[in-house]
Design an enzyme around this catalytic site. Sequence first.
Site: not given
Ligand SMILES: [Zn+2]
Length: 274
Positions: A134-135, A138, A195
């Site tokens: 997830h990071e 981003h 997100e």
């Molecule tokens: Zn996030």
Amino acid sequence: MLIRCFIHSCEAIVVRAILLALLLGSLTACVQSPTGRSQVLLFSENDMQRLGEQSFAQLKEQETVSKDRALNGYVQCVTNQLVAELSGGGQWEVVLFDSNQVNAFALPGGKVGVYTGLLRVANTQDQLAAVIGHEIAHVLARHSNERVSRTQLANIGLSAADTALGQSGIRQPAMAALGLGVQVGYLLPYGREQEAEADRLGLELMARAGFDPQQAVTLWRNMAAAESGNQPPELLSTHPSHGTRIQGLSTLLPQASNLYMQARAQGKQPACAR
Ligand SMILES: [Zn+2]
């Protein structure tokens, strides 16, 4: 005299506003995120890499770096499997910080930071892969560039575009835009669209690396459960779930599960042990 100055500055502002509008119009038209969303990006990849590297170096001085070899190897192992799936690959630096913080981040320039506290909530290699994936997502989707661009425009208005990154008052908002809000005390949560995008890209990434995407749902459930405890996860202050994250991930699971099965069939079976 005062009036003349006022009029003069008005003219300058109008000219700058027009120039900025043209600049933003062209940027918005030609830059898209990996999922096809239009983005306003004022800074180059090099600018963002430099900012990521400088911020990472600063954090390594500020925070305690873990010397636990087994845990370092474990976090490195999970990150390596994910990075191997990135086009261009490259070497990513991973640092494990010794802290109760339930937190992790990734920065432009190929930097990943994980806090030992996260390992209390991310109980398995697949759950840890869900957070790191997830990071990294981003970063892949240039969310920090997008946020630092927005912050720059909002804070400095019309004089924004020509102020160099890392100078004057931009540094703290810039670090916050990198997702380091908890660390610099300047909170700037990721937006709802960012997100959702990081969830989707991160889920695909972990599945392609052979980590079980179903575990991403378990991870965010763990995170939600920890939120009601004495020490709510720091990660949630910059990564709000908006109450729809688990539902969104569940919708994406069938496709991610296919990618996971394919990866396993290709022999991608990570075995990272803590
Ligand atoms: Zn996030």
